[in-house]
Motif scaffolding. Sequence first.
Motif, mmCIF file in Angstrom:
data_model
loop_
_atom_site.group_PDB
_atom_site.id
_atom_site.type_symbol
_atom_site.label_atom_id
_atom_site.label_comp_id
_atom_site.label_asym_id
_atom_site.label_seq_id
_atom_site.Cartn_x
_atom_site.Cartn_y
_atom_site.Cartn_z
ATOM 1 N N GLU A 106 0.837 -1.208 0.000
ATOM 2 C CA GLU A 106 0.000 0.000 0.000
ATOM 3 C C GLU A 106 0.874 1.261 0.000
ATOM 4 O O GLU A 106 0.405 2.348 -0.347
ATOM 5 C CB GLU A 106 -0.963 -0.004 1.200
ATOM 6 C CG GLU A 106 -0.309 0.195 2.556
ATOM 7 C CD GLU A 106 0.220 -1.091 3.178
ATOM 8 O OE1 GLU A 106 0.498 -1.086 4.401
ATOM 9 O OE2 GLU A 106 0.361 -2.103 2.449
ATOM 10 N N TRP A 107 2.147 1.136 0.382
ATOM 11 C CA TRP A 107 3.090 2.265 0.307
ATOM 12 C C TRP A 107 3.592 2.459 -1.123
ATOM 13 O O TRP A 107 3.715 3.566 -1.608
ATOM 14 C CB TRP A 107 4.284 2.033 1.225
ATOM 15 C CG TRP A 107 4.003 2.002 2.684
ATOM 16 C CD1 TRP A 107 2.786 1.829 3.293
ATOM 17 C CD2 TRP A 107 4.948 2.135 3.740
ATOM 18 N NE1 TRP A 107 2.930 1.835 4.661
ATOM 19 C CE2 TRP A 107 4.253 2.027 4.960
ATOM 20 C CE3 TRP A 107 6.328 2.321 3.767
ATOM 21 C CZ2 TRP A 107 4.889 2.108 6.197
ATOM 22 C CZ3 TRP A 107 6.967 2.402 5.005
ATOM 23 C CH2 TRP A 107 6.253 2.302 6.200
ATOM 24 N N THR A 126 2.103 5.779 2.768
ATOM 25 C CA THR A 126 0.719 6.203 2.541
ATOM 26 C C THR A 126 0.542 7.672 2.920
ATOM 27 O O THR A 126 1.336 8.241 3.680
ATOM 28 C CB THR A 126 -0.254 5.360 3.371
ATOM 29 O OG1 THR A 126 0.044 5.569 4.759
ATOM 30 C CG2 THR A 126 -0.130 3.885 3.030
ATOM 31 N N GLU A 127 -0.517 8.281 2.388
ATOM 32 C CA GLU A 127 -0.811 9.672 2.733
ATOM 33 C C GLU A 127 -1.042 9.831 4.233
ATOM 34 O O GLU A 127 -0.652 10.848 4.819
ATOM 35 C CB GLU A 127 -2.041 10.144 1.967
ATOM 36 C CG GLU A 127 -1.835 10.305 0.474
ATOM 37 C CD GLU A 127 -3.062 10.874 -0.214
ATOM 38 O OE1 GLU A 127 -3.225 12.112 -0.203
ATOM 39 O OE2 GLU A 127 -3.861 10.079 -0.743
ATOM 40 N N LYS A 141 2.545 5.423 -6.193
ATOM 41 C CA LYS A 141 1.228 4.992 -5.697
ATOM 42 C C LYS A 141 0.484 6.066 -4.914
ATOM 43 O O LYS A 141 -0.733 6.234 -5.077
ATOM 44 C CB LYS A 141 1.386 3.722 -4.860
ATOM 45 C CG LYS A 141 0.066 3.152 -4.370
ATOM 46 C CD LYS A 141 0.189 1.712 -3.919
ATOM 47 C CE LYS A 141 0.332 0.765 -5.091
ATOM 48 N NZ LYS A 141 0.265 -0.656 -4.663
ATOM 49 N N ASN A 142 1.166 6.801 -4.054
ATOM 50 C CA ASN A 142 0.498 7.769 -3.182
ATOM 51 C C ASN A 142 0.840 9.192 -3.609
ATOM 52 O O ASN A 142 2.020 9.537 -3.730
ATOM 53 C CB ASN A 142 0.906 7.533 -1.728
ATOM 54 C CG ASN A 142 0.314 6.244 -1.174
ATOM 55 O OD1 ASN A 142 -0.854 6.188 -0.819
ATOM 56 N ND2 ASN A 142 1.129 5.193 -1.119
#
Length: 453
Positions: free
Chosen positions: A83-84, A326-327, A413-414
């Motif tokens: 997810e990072w 991640t944000e 990704k982020n």
Amino acid sequence: MTDHEADFGSAPSRYDLVIRGRALTSAGEARHEIAVLDGRIARIDASGAGLDADRIVDLAADEILLPGLVDAHVHVNEPGRTEWEGFASATRAAAAGGVTTLIDMPLNSIPPTVNVDALNVKREVAEPQAHIDVGFWGGAVPGNTAQLRPLHDAGVFGFKCFLLPSGVDEFPPLPLDEIERDMRELASFDSLLIVHAEDPQAIETAPHEFGPGYAGFLASRPRDAENAGIAAVIERARRTGARAHILHLSSSDALPMIAEAKADGVRLTVETCPHYLALSAEEVPDGATAFKCCPPIREEANRELLWQGLLDGTIDLIVSDHSPSTEELKGTGDFGTAWGGVSSLQLGISLIWNEARTRGIPLERVVSWMSAAPANLVGLTHKGRLEVGADADFAVFAPDEQFTVDVHTLRHKNPVSPYAGKSLTGAVRRTVLRGAEVDGETPRGRLLRRGDA
């Protein structure tokens, strides 16, 4: 056969691809015809040679062909923290920035790459997703000295360690006595130790008053910590004869000791990153935790000395240290709690050229720091150069094109970056991997091993 023609027996009458236009070879910038056969550069001729190919590409008048960039410091984070970031998103972002080869760090994935089984897991995940070529660093952590040679034999490009906590529990720091022991082990098969060199005691005794202000964070990671860490690495490299590499140099105070060590024959190389060369502490707004990284972005005067270190050869190369999260982890607004890492994988050449051109530094110097030099660090002599026999990896660059960074169009990704809204000059328009344009849809990257030619 001339110096600009590959040995294919008799010269082919037709190639897979010919690119015509301005190109930056080892001889400098000139108009060329560059022929590709079977994924390699087969011939480099002056403009007008009339080389024939199944596909002929004429560059626009404002474009120049560069060798594909090599980024030897990227945290892809997959598996475990996908997810990072992940291999699909990271390699798309790299390609959008003209990078055709990246070397993945052994953390922050789970498992970290500290043994051959973990390396195999990472390779299995990466192989079907890679849009560019990918290699891997191994990790040196407490108790895994016996794993270093097997990882080397399995093809990692060297080994990363930390002098202080890395930020993730599964990749602990390596005490100095173990660093020396590992250096002796690595010297026995001429591998490389790459070091995050900040002294833990200096960090522990520094003030820790955090919040939205950048000054408090900067004080918590003083230059003295970096200087002491680098001095400790140099001392052990000097004693053992091992090859050592200083990661993400931030403190210009360390430049004289680095230059002295190199002059003394210590086998030392050094990198720095776009965020240390394009940003300064004075411009960080309150709460702007997208700027947080370790070691930190320092003052403007420090930045100018880093540029001088590049120009005089004390610093060898520029890499991204792309370290996303991640944000939620990055955007806390508090420099004490936010994740420390800058996302810049797609923007490197634009950031560095934007700064270099204002200092009168030619494009060929920039490209050498970001292509041939990192390729040489990891021993990939067929990467990062426009030469006959090298891989046909190219970036089509428009050095005068201006654009404003929109984080929502970046491929990582982020959508977090300290460069959001920054105006830059110099844009990558297309990227070519072994003669085929990277489209971001069909993964064509290969997994690289130490010794690949």
